[in-house]
Design a protein around this motif. Sequence first.
Motif, PDB file in Angstrom:
ATOM      1  N   GLU A 175       0.825  -1.199   0.000  1.00  0.00           N
ATOM      2  CA  GLU A 175       0.000   0.000   0.000  1.00  0.00           C
ATOM      3  C   GLU A 175       0.867   1.259   0.000  1.00  0.00           C
ATOM      4  O   GLU A 175       0.570   2.230  -0.703  1.00  0.00           O
ATOM      5  CB  GLU A 175      -0.937  -0.009   1.210  1.00  0.00           C
ATOM      6  N   ASN A 176       1.947   1.233   0.782  1.00  0.00           N
ATOM      7  CA  ASN A 176       2.857   2.386   0.814  1.00  0.00           C
ATOM      8  C   ASN A 176       3.510   2.610  -0.546  1.00  0.00           C
ATOM      9  O   ASN A 176       3.645   3.739  -0.996  1.00  0.00           O
ATOM     10  CB  ASN A 176       3.927   2.196   1.887  1.00  0.00           C
ATOM     11  N   LYS A 177       3.935   1.518  -1.194  1.00  0.00           N
ATOM     12  CA  LYS A 177       4.551   1.630  -2.517  1.00  0.00           C
ATOM     13  C   LYS A 177       3.551   2.196  -3.524  1.00  0.00           C
ATOM     14  O   LYS A 177       3.893   3.061  -4.334  1.00  0.00           O
ATOM     15  CB  LYS A 177       5.068   0.265  -3.008  1.00  0.00           C
ATOM     16  N   ILE A 178       2.316   1.701  -3.470  1.00  0.00           N
ATOM     17  CA  ILE A 178       1.282   2.193  -4.389  1.00  0.00           C
ATOM     18  C   ILE A 178       1.051   3.682  -4.151  1.00  0.00           C
ATOM     19  O   ILE A 178       0.994   4.475  -5.090  1.00  0.00           O
ATOM     20  CB  ILE A 178      -0.018   1.389  -4.234  1.00  0.00           C
ATOM     21  N   GLU A 179       0.945   4.069  -2.882  1.00  0.00           N
ATOM     22  CA  GLU A 179       0.719   5.469  -2.554  1.00  0.00           C
ATOM     23  C   GLU A 179       1.904   6.327  -3.025  1.00  0.00           C
ATOM     24  O   GLU A 179       1.716   7.397  -3.596  1.00  0.00           O
ATOM     25  CB  GLU A 179       0.515   5.627  -1.049  1.00  0.00           C
ATOM     26  N   LEU A 180       3.108   5.823  -2.802  1.00  0.00           N
ATOM     27  CA  LEU A 180       4.297   6.543  -3.246  1.00  0.00           C
ATOM     28  C   LEU A 180       4.304   6.699  -4.766  1.00  0.00           C
ATOM     29  O   LEU A 180       4.580   7.780  -5.287  1.00  0.00           O
ATOM     30  CB  LEU A 180       5.560   5.796  -2.793  1.00  0.00           C
ATOM     31  N   LEU A 181       3.972   5.627  -5.472  1.00  0.00           N
ATOM     32  CA  LEU A 181       3.928   5.694  -6.938  1.00  0.00           C
ATOM     33  C   LEU A 181       2.862   6.686  -7.406  1.00  0.00           C
ATOM     34  O   LEU A 181       3.094   7.455  -8.354  1.00  0.00           O
ATOM     35  CB  LEU A 181       3.651   4.312  -7.524  1.00  0.00           C
ATOM     36  N   GLU A 182       1.710   6.673  -6.755  1.00  0.00           N
ATOM     37  CA  GLU A 182       0.646   7.600  -7.141  1.00  0.00           C
ATOM     38  C   GLU A 182       1.088   9.045  -6.909  1.00  0.00           C
ATOM     39  O   GLU A 182       0.850   9.920  -7.754  1.00  0.00           O
ATOM     40  CB  GLU A 182      -0.635   7.295  -6.358  1.00  0.00           C
ATOM     41  N   ASN A 183       1.763   9.296  -5.782  1.00  0.00           N
ATOM     42  CA  ASN A 183       2.250  10.655  -5.496  1.00  0.00           C
ATOM     43  C   ASN A 183       3.280  11.088  -6.524  1.00  0.00           C
ATOM     44  O   ASN A 183       3.264  12.229  -7.003  1.00  0.00           O
ATOM     45  CB  ASN A 183       2.850  10.728  -4.090  1.00  0.00           C
ATOM     46  N   LYS A 184       4.191  10.166  -6.865  1.00  0.00           N
ATOM     47  CA  LYS A 184       5.196  10.493  -7.874  1.00  0.00           C
ATOM     48  C   LYS A 184       4.545  10.762  -9.222  1.00  0.00           C
ATOM     49  O   LYS A 184       4.945  11.682  -9.950  1.00  0.00           O
ATOM     50  CB  LYS A 184       6.218   9.368  -8.001  1.00  0.00           C
ATOM     51  N   MET A 185       3.541   9.961  -9.573  1.00  0.00           N
ATOM     52  CA  MET A 185       2.855  10.151 -10.853  1.00  0.00           C
ATOM     53  C   MET A 185       2.175  11.515 -10.888  1.00  0.00           C
ATOM     54  O   MET A 185       2.238  12.225 -11.907  1.00  0.00           O
ATOM     55  CB  MET A 185       1.818   9.036 -11.078  1.00  0.00           C
ATOM     56  N   GLU A 186       1.527  11.891  -9.792  1.00  0.00           N
ATOM     57  CA  GLU A 186       0.865  13.187  -9.756  1.00  0.00           C
ATOM     58  C   GLU A 186       1.883  14.316  -9.910  1.00  0.00           C
ATOM     59  O   GLU A 186       1.657  15.282 -10.662  1.00  0.00           O
ATOM     60  CB  GLU A 186       0.088  13.345  -8.450  1.00  0.00           C
ATOM     61  N   ALA A 187       3.007  14.179  -9.223  1.00  0.00           N
ATOM     62  CA  ALA A 187       4.051  15.209  -9.326  1.00  0.00           C
ATOM     63  C   ALA A 187       4.592  15.283 -10.742  1.00  0.00           C
ATOM     64  O   ALA A 187       4.817  16.376 -11.282  1.00  0.00           O
ATOM     65  CB  ALA A 187       5.177  14.909  -8.332  1.00  0.00           C
ATOM     66  N   MET A 188       4.781  14.114 -11.353  1.00  0.00           N
ATOM     67  CA  MET A 188       5.297  14.092 -12.730  1.00  0.00           C
ATOM     68  C   MET A 188       4.287  14.679 -13.701  1.00  0.00           C
ATOM     69  O   MET A 188       4.663  15.386 -14.649  1.00  0.00           O
ATOM     70  CB  MET A 188       5.667  12.668 -13.138  1.00  0.00           C
ATOM     71  N   GLU A 189       3.018  14.373 -13.498  1.00  0.00           N
ATOM     72  CA  GLU A 189       1.988  14.932 -14.381  1.00  0.00           C
ATOM     73  C   GLU A 189       1.939  16.449 -14.250  1.00  0.00           C
ATOM     74  O   GLU A 189       1.842  17.164 -15.258  1.00  0.00           O
ATOM     75  CB  GLU A 189       0.623  14.312 -14.058  1.00  0.00           C
ATOM     76  N   THR A 190       2.051  16.956 -13.018  1.00  0.00           N
ATOM     77  CA  THR A 190       2.061  18.408 -12.812  1.00  0.00           C
ATOM     78  C   THR A 190       3.279  19.026 -13.483  1.00  0.00           C
ATOM     79  O   THR A 190       3.173  20.039 -14.189  1.00  0.00           O
ATOM     80  CB  THR A 190       2.077  18.720 -11.296  1.00  0.00           C
ATOM     81  N   ARG A 191       4.412  18.377 -13.286  1.00  0.00           N
ATOM     82  CA  ARG A 191       5.651  18.877 -13.902  1.00  0.00           C
ATOM     83  C   ARG A 191       5.550  18.827 -15.424  1.00  0.00           C
ATOM     84  O   ARG A 191       5.991  19.741 -16.122  1.00  0.00           O
ATOM     85  CB  ARG A 191       6.826  18.034 -13.421  1.00  0.00           C
ATOM     86  N   LEU A 192       4.946  17.752 -15.944  1.00  0.00           N
ATOM     87  CA  LEU A 192       4.774  17.618 -17.383  1.00  0.00           C
ATOM     88  C   LEU A 192       3.883  18.733 -17.925  1.00  0.00           C
ATOM     89  O   LEU A 192       4.181  19.322 -18.982  1.00  0.00           O
ATOM     90  CB  LEU A 192       4.172  16.245 -17.710  1.00  0.00           C
ATOM     91  N   GLN A 193       2.827  19.068 -17.210  1.00  0.00           N
ATOM     92  CA  GLN A 193       1.940  20.147 -17.651  1.00  0.00           C
ATOM     93  C   GLN A 193       2.681  21.488 -17.675  1.00  0.00           C
ATOM     94  O   GLN A 193       2.533  22.271 -18.618  1.00  0.00           O
ATOM     95  CB  GLN A 193       0.719  20.233 -16.734  1.00  0.00           C
TER      96      GLN A 193
END
Length: 161
Positions: free
Chosen positions: A18-36
């Motif tokens: 669950e922690n890994k999934i949450e970490l991956l989701e947080n990283k994905m959100e940060a990357m999507e924001t950075r990508l935008q």
Amino acid sequence: MLENKFTSLEDKIQKRIENKIELLENKMEAMETRLQVIEKQNQDMNQTSQQVDTDTLESLKMKNMIKELKEKVNSCLTLNSVAGKLDIKPIKDEMKKLIELDHEHNKMALNIIFFGLKEEVDEDTLAIAQTELHNILQIETTCLIEATRLGKLTENKGRLI
């Protein structure tokens, strides 16, 4: 005891996933924001660079960064998908088998056998075992649960307790 350890291990595994999934989701959100932000900067630069030069060095760098970020986002999405599909049922089944084997082993490990004790009709076998434990081994007798005679009844010979 082993069951508690396996339950604790199972909980730790589940929390890690669950922690890994949450970490991956947080990283994905940060990357999507950075990508935008980068895409917005790229658009702004493209508008500016069209007036000056359409293929400046900065524009190429931005395109490469966008490409790398997209690859990272796709990688994170793949990892998230895999983590969500993890099946821990086989692990649970194996843990149950191990716990059952441990219980069987513990039952046998806690047995004590007395021999050479006279057998009487209508005897209190538990009381005899408690007395022997107390007198011979100086062990508290409150730990005994049950005591029975083992083997075939023969004349002039006491069976095992």
